[in-house]
Design a protein around this motif. Structure first.
Motif, mmCIF file in Angstrom:
data_model
loop_
_atom_site.group_PDB
_atom_site.id
_atom_site.type_symbol
_atom_site.label_atom_id
_atom_site.label_comp_id
_atom_site.label_asym_id
_atom_site.label_seq_id
_atom_site.Cartn_x
_atom_site.Cartn_y
_atom_site.Cartn_z
ATOM 1 N N LYS A 155 0.705 -0.989 0.183
ATOM 2 C CA LYS A 155 -0.224 0.165 -0.022
ATOM 3 C C LYS A 155 0.886 1.261 0.412
ATOM 4 C CE LYS A 155 -3.440 2.581 1.617
ATOM 5 N NZ LYS A 155 -4.998 2.611 3.333
ATOM 6 N N PRO A 156 0.294 2.537 -1.227
ATOM 7 C CA PRO A 156 1.352 3.546 -1.306
ATOM 8 C C PRO A 156 1.036 3.884 -0.757
ATOM 9 C CG PRO A 156 0.505 3.153 -2.906
ATOM 10 C CD PRO A 156 -0.214 1.895 -1.790
ATOM 11 N N ASN A 157 2.395 5.056 -0.029
ATOM 12 C CA ASN A 157 1.275 7.100 0.913
ATOM 13 C C ASN A 157 1.192 7.879 -0.451
ATOM 14 O OD1 ASN A 157 1.827 5.411 3.031
ATOM 15 N ND2 ASN A 157 3.825 5.727 3.196
ATOM 16 N N PRO A 158 0.231 8.753 -0.259
ATOM 17 C CA PRO A 158 0.281 9.474 -1.422
ATOM 18 C C PRO A 158 1.717 10.347 -1.482
ATOM 19 C CG PRO A 158 -1.676 9.823 0.419
ATOM 20 C CD PRO A 158 -0.660 8.905 1.321
ATOM 21 N N ILE A 159 2.003 10.801 -2.464
ATOM 22 C CA ILE A 159 2.135 11.494 -3.926
ATOM 23 C C ILE A 159 4.208 10.814 -3.649
ATOM 24 C CG2 ILE A 159 4.216 13.201 -3.388
ATOM 25 C CD1 ILE A 159 1.084 14.384 -4.229
ATOM 26 N N LEU A 160 4.558 10.045 -2.187
ATOM 27 C CA LEU A 160 6.071 9.424 -2.053
ATOM 28 C C LEU A 160 5.562 7.932 -2.655
ATOM 29 C CD1 LEU A 160 6.629 11.142 1.166
ATOM 30 C CD2 LEU A 160 7.664 11.958 -1.255
ATOM 31 N N GLY A 161 4.090 7.393 -2.819
ATOM 32 C CA GLY A 161 4.424 5.634 -3.405
ATOM 33 C C GLY A 161 4.830 5.193 -1.868
ATOM 34 N N ASN A 162 5.879 4.267 -1.783
ATOM 35 C CA ASN A 162 6.427 3.469 -1.169
ATOM 36 C C ASN A 162 8.148 3.809 -0.446
ATOM 37 O OD1 ASN A 162 5.164 1.150 -3.541
ATOM 38 N ND2 ASN A 162 4.189 1.338 -1.187
ATOM 39 N N LEU A 163 7.896 5.201 -1.130
ATOM 40 C CA LEU A 163 9.878 5.617 -0.627
ATOM 41 C C LEU A 163 10.042 6.267 0.546
ATOM 42 C CD1 LEU A 163 10.378 6.418 -3.969
ATOM 43 C CD2 LEU A 163 11.301 4.355 -3.240
ATOM 44 N N GLY A 164 8.244 6.494 1.398
ATOM 45 C CA GLY A 164 8.259 7.943 2.045
ATOM 46 C C GLY A 164 9.154 7.463 3.159
ATOM 47 N N CYS A 165 9.778 6.406 4.227
ATOM 48 C CA CYS A 165 10.147 6.332 4.946
ATOM 49 C C CYS A 165 11.600 6.940 4.717
ATOM 50 C CB CYS A 165 10.404 4.924 5.832
ATOM 51 S SG CYS A 165 11.062 3.335 4.862
ATOM 52 N N LEU A 166 11.957 6.114 3.097
ATOM 53 C CA LEU A 166 13.442 6.254 2.803
ATOM 54 C C LEU A 166 13.402 8.084 2.278
ATOM 55 C CD1 LEU A 166 16.224 5.976 1.834
ATOM 56 C CD2 LEU A 166 14.652 5.642 -0.497
ATOM 57 N N LEU A 167 12.439 8.570 1.761
ATOM 58 C CA LEU A 167 13.014 10.429 1.693
ATOM 59 C C LEU A 167 12.389 10.944 3.202
ATOM 60 C CD1 LEU A 167 10.446 10.613 -1.393
ATOM 61 C CD2 LEU A 167 13.053 10.687 -1.272
ATOM 62 N N PHE A 170 27.767 13.492 3.491
ATOM 63 C CA PHE A 170 26.482 13.303 3.546
ATOM 64 C C PHE A 170 25.342 14.961 4.053
ATOM 65 C CE2 PHE A 170 22.428 12.776 5.838
ATOM 66 C CZ PHE A 170 21.450 13.022 4.785
ATOM 67 N N SER A 171 24.977 15.031 3.527
ATOM 68 C CA SER A 171 23.919 16.534 4.170
ATOM 69 C C SER A 171 22.562 16.268 3.564
ATOM 70 C CB SER A 171 24.279 17.590 3.129
ATOM 71 O OG SER A 171 24.168 17.590 0.940
ATOM 72 N N THR A 172 21.396 17.121 3.655
ATOM 73 C CA THR A 172 20.017 17.151 3.055
ATOM 74 C C THR A 172 20.178 17.535 0.979
ATOM 75 O OG1 THR A 172 19.757 17.520 5.302
ATOM 76 C CG2 THR A 172 17.661 17.716 3.290
ATOM 77 N N ARG A 173 21.017 17.799 0.788
ATOM 78 C CA ARG A 173 20.512 18.394 -0.443
ATOM 79 C C ARG A 173 21.386 17.212 -1.232
ATOM 80 N NH1 ARG A 173 23.344 23.868 -3.289
ATOM 81 N NH2 ARG A 173 22.750 23.315 -5.501
ATOM 82 N N ARG A 174 22.281 16.571 -0.544
ATOM 83 C CA ARG A 174 22.894 15.472 -1.264
ATOM 84 C C ARG A 174 22.027 14.470 -1.094
ATOM 85 N NH1 ARG A 174 26.356 14.032 -4.819
ATOM 86 N NH2 ARG A 174 27.948 12.732 -4.490
ATOM 87 N N ALA A 175 21.550 14.030 -0.269
ATOM 88 C CA ALA A 175 20.164 13.056 -0.424
ATOM 89 C C ALA A 175 19.401 13.687 -1.190
ATOM 90 C CB ALA A 175 19.666 12.799 1.155
#
Length: 368
Positions: free
Chosen positions: A32-44, A215-220
């Protein structure tokens, strides 16, 4: 304004609802996906690593023993394969249909990433891979062992100078130690130079290695676009290799290639391979503008630096950490290495390394 927003929100809801029922319409069990992010929510949201995200999808309870499970990369449907035989089939018999990676890099804005074998698309990927593969024979790789052994001797000298037995307060950061070693190995094998990272831990190669993986937020977010929203790469101008590191790798590599071609010296390293590759292809007639020189050559060396640096040093660090926690296994491994060296009278060869079965088991278990 609010009157205009409402229809747009309704349209977005209808569109996403339709997209997120793609696998349902095709009779495939999906997560089951999340809106907009699909299944990438926890990663993003940086709440989990990519490995944990994939593991959770792989072990999705409703998938049972099915060979694959449906997922969504934002709004795009994708499959996560769970059956080893199906994976083998895709990587062998059906590979021509799957050779292009989903990820992308900006051809003009990120030249060293876009021109290496990881990001290149067909027909260029196939052509360059076919041309480069014959240069990486087991014989040529064996010739590089002496270069790696030299770095190992430098590491040994570095450790002998440390107060490992006397000062109980002394602490050794193994990740940094492994990074210094890996930097020197890649510098000598891929770029044909002595980086001397043990003497100069903040030298150019080590500094630029840190910057590529800093690592940085922008890099991620940049890497998230490259791997999960590749069609936006050229618009957002995201980079895998930052501008300063691109210039460093390009100027270093071009200078070394020029010097090596002038001198005619052979070191049995990647530089020799790329020069031979360049010479064999420069007189071949072409109908496009692809040239086997310049950034195309630098990009192949850059992928050695990028792909080999962090992955190798991290694997070494975790292996040493596990051995430190399990002294009986450490002793068994030490005995295997000592026995092999006694047999070869202290000479290290690729054959000796391949004979270390227990060491290979430890590396495999660390990677697992």
């Amino acid at each position: 304004m609010s009157i205009l927003c409402l229809p747009l929100l309704v349209l977005l809801y209808v569109y996403l609802t339709y997209r997120y029922r793609y696998w349902l319409r095709h009779g495939v069990v999906d997560v089951k996906p999340n809106p907009i992010l699909g299944n990438l929510g926890c990663l993003l949201r940086m709440q989990c690593t990519s490995a944990h995200m994939i593991q959770a999808i792989y072990n999705y309870p409703e998938a049972g023993d099915r060979p694959f499970v449906g997922i969504y990369l934002f709004h795009r449907p994708a499959l996560l394969l769970r059956d080893p035989e199906l994976i083998k089939r895709i990587l062998s018999r059906d590979f021509p249909k799957f050779s292009n990676r989903f990820s992308n890099s900006d051809y003009f804005g990120d030249p060293l990433a876009s021109r290496n074998l990881f990001f290149l698309k067909n027909p260029y990927w196939k052509e360059i891979r076919l041309k480069l593969t014959p240069f990486f024979t087991s014989g040529k790789l064996k010739q590089m062992c002496s270069l790696i052994e030299e770095v190992g001797l430098n590491l040994n000298e570095y450790l002998l100078k440390m107060p490992l037995n006397g000062d109980k307060s002394f602490q050794l950061e193994l990740k940094e130690l492994c990074s210094l070693y890996t930097t020197d190995v890649i510098a000598t094998v891929a770029f044909g130079i002595q980086a001397n990272s043990f003497k100069y831990p903040n030298g150019e190669f080590r500094h630029n290695g840190r910057e590529i993986f800093r690592f940085s937020t922008r890099r991620a977010l940049n890497l998230g676009v490259v791997f999960f929203l590749p069609y936006l790469v050229s618009y957002l101008r995201t980079k895998v290799v930052p501008t300063k590191q691109t210039e460093f790798l390009r100027s270093t590599m071009n200078r070394i290639l020029e010097e090596r071609e002038k001198s005619g010296m052979k070191r049995h390293d990647l530089i020799d391979i790329l020069i031979e590759f360049k010479n064999q292809t420069k007189n071949q007639p072409r109908q496009d503008d692809l040239k086997f020189e310049g950034d195309l050559l630098v990009a192949q060396a850059a992928i050695f630096f990028i792909a080999g640096f962090e992955s190798t040093s991290t694997t070494m660090s975790f292996a040493l950490y596990e051995l430190a926690k399990n002294p009986e296994m450490q002793e068994r491994l030490r005995k295997e290495v000592c026995d092999a060296l006694n047999e070869s009278r202290g000479k290290i060869t690729q054959q000796i390394i391949e004979s270390l079965e227990y060491m290979q088991m430890i590396i495999d278990e660390t990677l697992r």
